[in-house]
Write a protein that holds these residues in place. Sequence first.
Motif, mmCIF file in Angstrom:
data_model
loop_
_atom_site.group_PDB
_atom_site.id
_atom_site.type_symbol
_atom_site.label_atom_id
_atom_site.label_comp_id
_atom_site.label_asym_id
_atom_site.label_seq_id
_atom_site.Cartn_x
_atom_site.Cartn_y
_atom_site.Cartn_z
ATOM 1 N N VAL A 1 -4.029 -0.474 -4.396
ATOM 2 C CA VAL A 1 -3.642 -1.035 -5.695
ATOM 3 C C VAL A 1 -4.706 -2.004 -6.200
ATOM 4 N N LEU A 2 -5.343 -2.740 -5.312
ATOM 5 C CA LEU A 2 -6.429 -3.626 -5.723
ATOM 6 C C LEU A 2 -7.556 -2.824 -6.374
ATOM 7 N N VAL A 3 -7.916 -1.711 -5.783
ATOM 8 C CA VAL A 3 -8.947 -0.854 -6.384
ATOM 9 C C VAL A 3 -8.492 -0.388 -7.764
ATOM 10 N N VAL A 4 -7.243 0.053 -7.876
ATOM 11 C CA VAL A 4 -6.723 0.509 -9.167
ATOM 12 C C VAL A 4 -6.810 -0.601 -10.204
ATOM 13 N N LEU A 5 -6.353 -1.797 -9.851
ATOM 14 C CA LEU A 5 -6.336 -2.901 -10.814
ATOM 15 C C LEU A 5 -7.730 -3.348 -11.208
ATOM 16 N N VAL A 6 -8.647 -3.391 -10.258
ATOM 17 C CA VAL A 6 -10.007 -3.839 -10.561
ATOM 18 C C VAL A 6 -10.742 -2.795 -11.394
ATOM 19 N N VAL A 7 -10.645 -1.544 -11.004
ATOM 20 C CA VAL A 7 -11.375 -0.493 -11.729
ATOM 21 C C VAL A 7 -10.815 -0.314 -13.134
ATOM 22 N N LEU B 1 13.336 4.948 5.520
ATOM 23 C CA LEU B 1 12.764 4.951 4.173
ATOM 24 C C LEU B 1 12.506 3.556 3.631
ATOM 25 N N TRP B 2 13.372 2.610 3.943
ATOM 26 C CA TRP B 2 13.225 1.259 3.400
ATOM 27 C C TRP B 2 11.847 0.671 3.704
ATOM 28 N N VAL B 3 11.295 0.991 4.872
ATOM 29 C CA VAL B 3 9.975 0.471 5.249
ATOM 30 C C VAL B 3 8.913 0.978 4.278
ATOM 31 N N PHE B 4 9.054 2.243 3.859
ATOM 32 C CA PHE B 4 8.051 2.881 3.023
ATOM 33 C C PHE B 4 8.302 2.651 1.537
ATOM 34 N N ILE B 5 9.305 1.843 1.252
ATOM 35 C CA ILE B 5 9.527 1.344 -0.106
ATOM 36 C C ILE B 5 9.136 -0.130 -0.176
ATOM 37 N N VAL B 6 9.675 -0.922 0.745
ATOM 38 C CA VAL B 6 9.470 -2.375 0.713
ATOM 39 C C VAL B 6 8.007 -2.764 0.924
ATOM 40 N N PHE B 7 7.362 -2.238 1.938
ATOM 41 C CA PHE B 7 6.023 -2.725 2.277
ATOM 42 C C PHE B 7 4.923 -2.216 1.337
ATOM 43 N N PRO B 8 5.009 -0.997 0.813
ATOM 44 C CA PRO B 8 4.053 -0.654 -0.246
ATOM 45 C C PRO B 8 4.245 -1.523 -1.497
ATOM 46 N N LEU B 9 5.485 -1.847 -1.839
ATOM 47 C CA LEU B 9 5.705 -2.736 -2.986
ATOM 48 C C LEU B 9 5.133 -4.128 -2.708
ATOM 49 N N LEU B 10 5.275 -4.594 -1.484
ATOM 50 C CA LEU B 10 4.672 -5.882 -1.110
ATOM 51 C C LEU B 10 3.152 -5.815 -1.243
ATOM 52 N N GLY B 11 2.552 -4.735 -0.786
ATOM 53 C CA GLY B 11 1.101 -4.573 -0.923
ATOM 54 C C GLY B 11 0.662 -4.553 -2.373
ATOM 55 N N ALA C 1 2.246 -5.995 -4.890
ATOM 56 C CA ALA C 1 2.412 -7.351 -5.423
ATOM 57 C C ALA C 1 1.268 -8.254 -4.976
ATOM 58 N N LEU C 2 0.863 -8.140 -3.721
ATOM 59 C CA LEU C 2 -0.254 -8.951 -3.228
ATOM 60 C C LEU C 2 -1.555 -8.598 -3.954
ATOM 61 N N ALA C 3 -1.755 -7.316 -4.240
ATOM 62 C CA ALA C 3 -2.955 -6.901 -4.978
ATOM 63 C C ALA C 3 -2.965 -7.519 -6.373
ATOM 64 N N ALA C 4 -1.798 -7.612 -6.999
ATOM 65 C CA ALA C 4 -1.721 -8.224 -8.330
ATOM 66 C C ALA C 4 -2.076 -9.706 -8.278
ATOM 67 N N LEU C 5 -1.806 -10.354 -7.149
ATOM 68 C CA LEU C 5 -2.174 -11.762 -6.997
ATOM 69 C C LEU C 5 -3.676 -11.942 -6.763
ATOM 70 N N VAL C 6 -4.291 -11.000 -6.084
ATOM 71 C CA VAL C 6 -5.708 -11.121 -5.735
ATOM 72 C C VAL C 6 -6.621 -10.605 -6.847
ATOM 73 N N ALA C 7 -6.201 -9.594 -7.574
ATOM 74 C CA ALA C 7 -7.056 -8.977 -8.605
ATOM 75 C C ALA C 7 -7.637 -9.992 -9.590
ATOM 76 N N PRO C 8 -6.874 -10.976 -10.060
ATOM 77 C CA PRO C 8 -7.464 -11.943 -10.998
ATOM 78 C C PRO C 8 -8.611 -12.764 -10.394
ATOM 79 N N LEU C 9 -8.634 -12.881 -9.086
ATOM 80 C CA LEU C 9 -9.742 -13.603 -8.443
ATOM 81 C C LEU C 9 -11.035 -12.805 -8.533
ATOM 82 N N ILE C 10 -10.898 -11.477 -8.634
ATOM 83 C CA ILE C 10 -12.061 -10.609 -8.771
ATOM 84 C C ILE C 10 -12.403 -10.422 -10.241
#
Length: 187
Positions: A88-94, A147-157, A159-168
């Motif tokens: 997601v970080l790559v998607v947001l930055v590109v 299934l919950w693992v493969f919903i919750v943790f990708p969403l967490l990833g 969300a974290l990418a959205a927090l880091v992308a503005p730093l780039i």
Amino acid sequence: MGPLSGGHINPAVTLGVLLSGKISPLGAVAYWIAQFAGATVAAFVIWALTRWGDVVDQTGALGTNGYGVHINLGGAAVLETVLTFLFVLVVLVVTGRGEHAAFAGVPIGLALAGAHLVGLTLDGTSVNPARSFGPALFEGGSALRQLWVFIVFPLLGGALAALVAPLILRPGTGGRGPAARVATPRP
């Protein structure tokens, strides 16, 4: 598909874009409904082909995600968070740079391929909650219970990418991070 729909086929990407302020909450909900509905229809087609179309399911589980064989719950949680964060970080930055629109699919595709190369043998690589949802519905059993693992943790990833992308992509630098600003030749 990017110019037509924004290319949103992944709820984690949509969450990252929502948290980045580039889509409205109503727009994000509409995308999520479409993403999960599309994944369900696609999984039904795969399920039907394996039942009535003589298609052989090489995974034996409709390509569902899972943990417990090659990775445990904690490992799957970390793996899905990190791989989705990077994707997601790559998607947001590109996509954050307009001049990259013509070739944005190249780094995005390479990032997704890299995520799959790392995670496929470990947990089946989700990095997309909708992709995990559809097959789990038709496979049932442990795929549905996990299934919950493969919903919750990708969403967490995402969300974290959205927090880091503005730093780039710092405002006032034309969407460039500090390294790009230093390397830009002056006229």
